[in-house]
Design a protein around this motif. Structure first.
Motif, PDB file in Angstrom:
ATOM      1  N   CYS A 160      18.331  -9.546 -99.259  1.00 35.22           N
ATOM      2  CA  CYS A 160      17.520  -8.954 -98.517  1.00 35.22           C
ATOM      3  C   CYS A 160      16.130  -8.681 -99.268  1.00 35.22           C
ATOM      4  O   CYS A 160      16.114  -8.167-100.362  1.00 35.22           O
ATOM      5  N   GLY A 161      15.009  -8.522 -98.435  1.00 37.08           N
ATOM      6  CA  GLY A 161      13.766  -8.254 -98.981  1.00 37.08           C
ATOM      7  C   GLY A 161      13.407  -9.204-100.116  1.00 37.08           C
ATOM      8  O   GLY A 161      12.434  -8.793-101.060  1.00 37.08           O
ATOM      9  N   LEU A 162      13.723 -10.368 -99.923  1.00 37.59           N
ATOM     10  CA  LEU A 162      13.431 -11.534-100.977  1.00 37.59           C
ATOM     11  C   LEU A 162      12.022 -12.226-100.756  1.00 37.59           C
ATOM     12  O   LEU A 162      11.398 -12.687-101.678  1.00 37.59           O
TER      13      LEU A 162
ATOM     14  N   LEU B 227      23.997 -11.851 -84.693  1.00 29.24           N
ATOM     15  CA  LEU B 227      24.816 -12.284 -85.909  1.00 29.24           C
ATOM     16  C   LEU B 227      24.166 -12.049 -87.311  1.00 29.24           C
ATOM     17  O   LEU B 227      24.719 -11.466 -88.153  1.00 29.24           O
ATOM     18  N   PHE B 228      22.498 -12.121 -87.181  1.00 31.32           N
ATOM     19  CA  PHE B 228      22.137 -11.576 -88.501  1.00 31.32           C
ATOM     20  C   PHE B 228      22.208 -10.133 -89.074  1.00 31.32           C
ATOM     21  O   PHE B 228      22.367  -9.560 -89.809  1.00 31.32           O
TER      22      PHE B 228
ATOM     23  N   HIS C 264      23.824  -8.192 -92.074  1.00 26.40           N
ATOM     24  CA  HIS C 264      23.634  -7.045 -92.987  1.00 26.40           C
ATOM     25  C   HIS C 264      24.414  -5.763 -92.913  1.00 26.40           C
ATOM     26  O   HIS C 264      24.310  -5.040 -93.837  1.00 26.40           O
ATOM     27  N   LEU C 265      25.086  -5.584 -91.828  1.00 23.22           N
ATOM     28  CA  LEU C 265      26.002  -4.589 -91.784  1.00 23.22           C
ATOM     29  C   LEU C 265      27.168  -4.865 -92.948  1.00 23.22           C
ATOM     30  O   LEU C 265      27.595  -4.063 -93.367  1.00 23.22           O
TER      31      LEU C 265
ATOM     32  N   GLN D  45      32.026 -12.131 -95.744  1.00 26.94           N
ATOM     33  CA  GLN D  45      31.811 -11.877 -94.239  1.00 26.94           C
ATOM     34  C   GLN D  45      29.922 -12.190 -93.809  1.00 26.94           C
ATOM     35  O   GLN D  45      30.133 -12.910 -92.932  1.00 26.94           O
ATOM     36  N   ALA D  46      29.321 -11.601 -94.616  1.00 24.86           N
ATOM     37  CA  ALA D  46      27.981 -11.744 -94.514  1.00 24.86           C
ATOM     38  C   ALA D  46      27.462 -13.363 -94.224  1.00 24.86           C
ATOM     39  O   ALA D  46      26.900 -13.581 -93.529  1.00 24.86           O
TER      40      ALA D  46
END
Length: 553
Positions: A6-8, A33-34, A38-39, A48-49
């Motif tokens: 994240c935050g890339l 879904l996105f 992240h969860l 799972q992500a």
């Protein structure tokens, strides 16, 4: 080091969220879904992500943002190739996606594929010249590849687009110094100091340039200036002392070295700095002067005695080096290295009697160190005193009964002693305790081949050795010799020609090549190989000369 999922991304597509542009917002299903992905990431479930982002892409297959996030997740799984595949998919349809190019370039950089990384970063700069960090990364990669002209072009582009980039001017100075243009290099380093007056690295670079040009007064002034800002700078103290010594100001230099010596008793960084700045860079003359000056203040510092020995060995003063190495106390963590180094210097000076005597004294100080017995055995082996060599190595094995190095040396001793069976059994012990020991595998395989026995096993052993040392000339020769002993001369020939190209000065390999040429009726080539074998110092010259006589009758 890989990147978080994240935050890339920098500028450009910011992905789903309340602030996203409608043009970049994925369908509701993809967004849902996105969010779930992240969860899952927060819970540490990367698999799972990844699965959820893949499902999101089924709803929004053209989303570059989702694909970049998926690539980041593959990096969390330490699967850079999967990440690259995803990013290449983005670039196939969006070749100007700067964010994807940056990410793929960094991945290639991390997995040590510089050509691909350089290509990606070059494309980034062409598309977006305002990427200051990318210039630095690209220039650094060119410097790592020693492509100085290309690096220089990149840093010139950098300072053109960012005139305030002191880093760009710094590396331009480095490149100019590498190219031998000290005047231009000094100008660049001075420019960095105008932009960033506290940049101490540029001051050291300037000082080194003045030293190289023998402008010692200017160099000393720079080092003094550094010490005004940072009185505890070990590097500046060493450099200033060395410059004062070269100026002929021996008393002033001695005071500087004495202070460093006293510091070395309390600050381990002094030793680390000596190694990094002077020994690792092979500045042995400077190292020897500085360390010996320090020792005058702290003659009990064993670490310094060891470093002095290393430096004096580097300057060619081997006897003085031995004296320093012998001064290292048994309690020092350098004691073993110092003892071995001193013994090997005796050996190098062809004073094996002194090497043996010294190692015996060392063993008396540290009787439980098997390595000393190893070296003692090897020195006896060199003097052809195989009885004492065996005793020394067996004593080492009594301390370390599973030490493959001791077994290997003992196996060699038995072989030279003419005890083939004992040599074979001992080499088997090496392989028992170190199954991937290429030297033992080859030694045993070649022994079988030379004896003309167990040739299938010999081939297996030698091929395994080659897996661990591909391209090794001696192991290649061993494999060829298996074929020779089977009468498969056509198979042996290319291997022996390869072996000779790898170790052209080895007389045995040359003799083997001559033997194969002779078997194949290539008489002139055989004679040439035999003559080269003798010229290279074959230990059984008479046997080779007999082969020459047989061919010339």
């Amino acid at each position: 080091m890989f990147f978080s999922a994240c935050g890339l991304i920098g500028h450009g597509d910011r992905g789903p969220g309340p602030l996203a542009s409608p043009a970049y917002s994925p369908p509701v299903n993809a967004y849902y879904l996105f969010a779930k992905a992240h969860l899952s990431l927060k819970k540490g479930d990367v698999d799972q992500a990844i699965s959820l982002v893949r499902q999101a892409l089924e709803s929004d297959p053209d989303s570059a943002y989702l694909k970049r996030e998926l690539a980041g997740m593959w990096l969390l799984k330490k699967n850079p190739q999967a990440a690259i595949a995803v990013l290449e998919e983005i670039l196939a349809s969006h070749p100007e996606d700067v964010d994807a190019l940056i990410l793929i370039g960094r991945i290639y950089q991390n997995i040590d594929e510089p050509v691909h990384a350089i290509n990606a970063f070059s494309r980034v700069i062409a598309l977006d010249p305002d990427q200051e960090n990318i210039y630095l990364m690209l220039g650094g990669m060119y410097m790592d590849q020693e492509q100085w002209d290309q690096a220089q072009k990149v840093y010139q582009q950098l300072v053109t687009h960012f005139p305030g980039s002191y880093a760009g001017y710094f590396f331009l100075g480095r490149i100019s110094a590498i190219n031998g243009d000290s005047k231009t290099a000094r100008a660049y380093f001075e420019k960095t100091l105008l932009l960033e007056p506290q940049l101490v690295e540029s001051r050291f670079e300037l000082g080194a340039l003045y030293e190289a040009d023998r402008h010692y007064r200017q160099a000393a002034a720079i080092y003094q200036d550094i010490l005004k800002q940072n009185p505890g700078s070990i590097q500046a103290m060493m450099a200033l002392g060395w410059v004062r010594h070269r100026q002929g100001m021996k008393k002033t230099a001695a005071k500087q070295f004495a202070e460093l010596g006293r510091m070395s008793l309390e600050d381990e960084e002094v030793i680390r700095m000596l190694v990094r700045l002077y020994l690792d860079t092979r500045e042995y003359e400077a190292a020897a002067v500085i360390i010996r000056g320090m020792l005058k203040a702290v003659p009990e510092n064993s670490d310094l005695h060891y470093l002095a020995g290393v430096a004096l060995d580097g300057t060619g003063e081997k006897q003085l080096a031995i004296e320093q190495l012998r001064s290292v106390a048994p309690g020092s963590h350098f004691f073993r290295n110092a003892a071995v180094h001193a013994a090997l210097l005796y050996q190098e000076m062809e004073q094996l009697d002194k090497a043996i005597d010294f190692i015996q004294q060392t063993i008396a100080k540290d009787p439980q160190n098997p390595e000393f017995r190893l070296y003692l055995g090897s020195f006896y082996e060199q003097t052809e005193d195989y009885v004492d060599a065996e005793k020394a190595l067996q004593a080492g094995l009594a301390i370390a009964p599973k030490n493959p190095r001791l077994y290997f040396r003992l196996g060699v001793v038995y072989d030279k002693w003419g005890k083939k069976d004992a040599s074979i059994e001992t080499m088997k012990q090496v392989i028992r305790y170190d199954p991937d020991n290429a030297n033992a595998l080859n030694y045993l395989g070649y022994t079988y081949a030379d004896m003309g026995v167990n040739l299938d096993e010999a081939e297996q052993l030698i091929r395994k050795a080659l897996e661990h040392k591909p391209g090794d000339g001696y192991i290649t020769d061993s494999l060829a010799w298996v074929y020779y002993q089977r009468g498969e001369y056509e198979k042996a020939l290319p291997l022996l020609e390869q072996a000779v190209s790898l170790v052209p000065d080895d007389p045995i390999v040359r003799e083997h090549l001559g033997d194969v040429y002779a078997r194949l009726g290539m008489t002139e080539k055989a004679l040439d190989s035999y003559r080269r074998s003798i010229k290279n110092g074959h230990t059984d010259k008479a046997a080779v000369e007999e082969k020459i006589q047989l061919l010339t009758r």
